[in-house]
Write an enzyme that holds these catalytic residues in place. Structure first.
Site: not given
Ligand SMILES: [Zn+2]
Length: 470
Positions: A295, A329, A357
């Site tokens: 991530d 993000e 994602d």
């Molecule tokens: Zn992410």
């Protein structure tokens, strides 16, 4: 079909192999439109090229080993952004540049949480992103463990002056994450002096998960941290036995002034309709623990590698494919908003936006949001991904980074879908490192994105516009 009929049909087919061939040909003719045929050959070349190496995994290892985790505002993130832009130039992409975005600058500082009564024991914790810190000596109070917001309401009279612990087992992210985002202010409204959260994820080797909280305007800002599921269960058991537990929470967290950061942008310029754009990408920032490999270093790298594969094979589509590494993000979506604001006038020319994602494990296909006509076409393109088992097209093509532009332009949107079994085990934890990812799975993610993107960017007819804005 009834079992006997099925058996009869099967035996007929066994008796007549020619019939099978004919049946398959008829099915193929019915389902595969003529425009798809010319893409079979390039698709198989892309699949072969993308799955013949471990470049994506190696590059992700290089990114995460070199720069570590990359929280917005950190020097590591800025160095990674500079590296990515330089590498994309070296890759020979067109129009490589950065587009500035102001990002929040939250820093964790030193932090710890300990049971001090009845006997000292440390807790495995991580402060939540955007949390305020404690006074230097910390906050010390008796805990009140609750299992839901309703449970907190029922014990409201006992919450004042206490550390409220939300011990809510993980069901799915959407359901459970509200305790991370809204829990601190809910606890503060009940008079709590701090909040502890059972980590949002399944139990996993006493590993706390961080993530952003969102303070309400109508509640005092109290410090908030996640603790491991094991430690939350322990506090629960002690309370259930009638033991009064006192915890001290010390957090040096603070929010500093915004700093300038940037999205990284690179194009493979279209050969006939360069103004029409298919955007692919992930987010460059991560939480400040682990290495941000899954991530979303992985999402950045597999979309980037998809573009590299096309370039290497000299497959320049009719329309432009644009790679964007969005910034921020995790605690602001400022990169996604900056992209929307900078490209507002061109959104009508955005054919599709695709985000990776959700991890880069074994790819299953894509989530898609858009018109029925567009979905029918995407379904056809996805059949080219059967050889790697990534031909599923489901609902839900959103992504946090592409969200602002997708909503503003009502654009078709796509998300890479993968086998997410292990995703929430390491999400936002110190365990988000490259060794959790499989090089062959990552190569298949690259292949899936490259084939889908190439065909959508190259098809004679533009993918029908319109999205549901999600
Ligand atoms: Zn992410």
């Amino acid at each position: 079909m009834a079992p006997i009929e099925r058996a009869r049909t099967a035996s007929l087919l066994v008796l007549c192999p020619a019939l099978i061939v004919l049946a398959l040909a008829l099915v193929g003719a019915q389902t595969a439109p003529a425009w798809l045929e010319p893409y079979r050959e390039p698709a198989s070349r892309i699949l072969a090229a993308a799955t013949s190496n471990t470049d994506a995994w190696q590059r992700l290892a290089e990114l995460t080993d070199t720069f570590g985790n990359r929280l917005s505002g950190s020097p590591q993130l800025e160095a990674a952004i500079r590296w990515a832009a330089a590498e994309m130039k070296a890759d020979g992409f067109d129009n490589v540049h950065t587009e500035p975005a102001m990002v929040p600058h939250w820093v964790r500082g030193d932090e710890r949480a300990d049971i001090v009564q009845p006997i000292p024991q440390s807790l495995a914790m991580l402060g939540l992103g955007n949390s305020v810190g404690t006074p230097p000596g910390g906050v010390q109070a008796e805990t009140l463990v609750v299992k839901s917001f309703d449970d907190l309401q029922q014990h409201k009279d006992e919450a004042a002056g206490r550390i409220v612990v939300f011990n809510v087992p993980f069901t799915n992210y959407g359901e459970t994450v509200v305790y991370r985002s809204d829990g601190p202010s809910q606890a503060a409204r009940a008079g709590a002096v701090a909040m502890l959260l059972r980590s949002v994820g399944p139990p996993g080797l006493r590993t706390p998960h961080t993530g952003a909280l969102r303070y309400g305007d109508d509640a005092p800002k109290i410090p908030a941290a996640a603790i491991s599921t094991e430690d939350a269960d322990q506090l629960q058991r002690m309370q259930d036995r009638g033991t009064r537990v006192t915890v001290r929470l010390v957090m040096g967290a603070q929010m500093l002034p915004d700093v300038e950061s940037a999205n990284v942008v690179a194009d493979l310029t279209g050969r006939e309709r360069p103004e029409e754009v298919v955007v692919i990408g992930g987010h460059s920032d991560s939480w400040d623990v682990g290495r941000g490999a899954m991530d979303d270093g992985g999402g950045c790298i597999v979309t980037w590698e998809a573009l590299r594969v096309l370039k290497r094979l000299n497959l320049r589509p009719r329309r432009t494919i644009r790679l964007v590494l969005f910034v921020n993000e995790e605690n602001g979506t400022r990169g996604g908003m900056a992209y929307r604001d900078r490209h507002t006038a061109e959104l009508a020319n955005h054919v599709l936006m695709l985000e990776s994602d959700s991890g880069v494990f074994r790819p299953l296909g894509f989530g898609f949001s858009g018109s029925d006509a567009a979905r029918a076409i995407v379904n056809q393109v996805a059949t080219l991904l059967r050889p790697i088992g990534a031909d599923r097209v489901g609902q839900g093509g959103g992504g946090t980074d592409i969200g602002p532009a997708v909503q503003a332009g009502k654009l078709p949107a796509m998300a890479l879908e993968v086998d997410g079994t292990r995703y929430f085990l390491i999400h936002h934890t110190p365990a988000d490192t490259v060794d959790k990812l499989d090089p062959a799975d990552m190569a298949r993610c690259v292949a899936a994105i490259a084939v889908m993107t190439y065909v959508v960017a190259d098809m004679p007819e533009r993918l029908p516009a319109g999205g549901d804005g999600k």
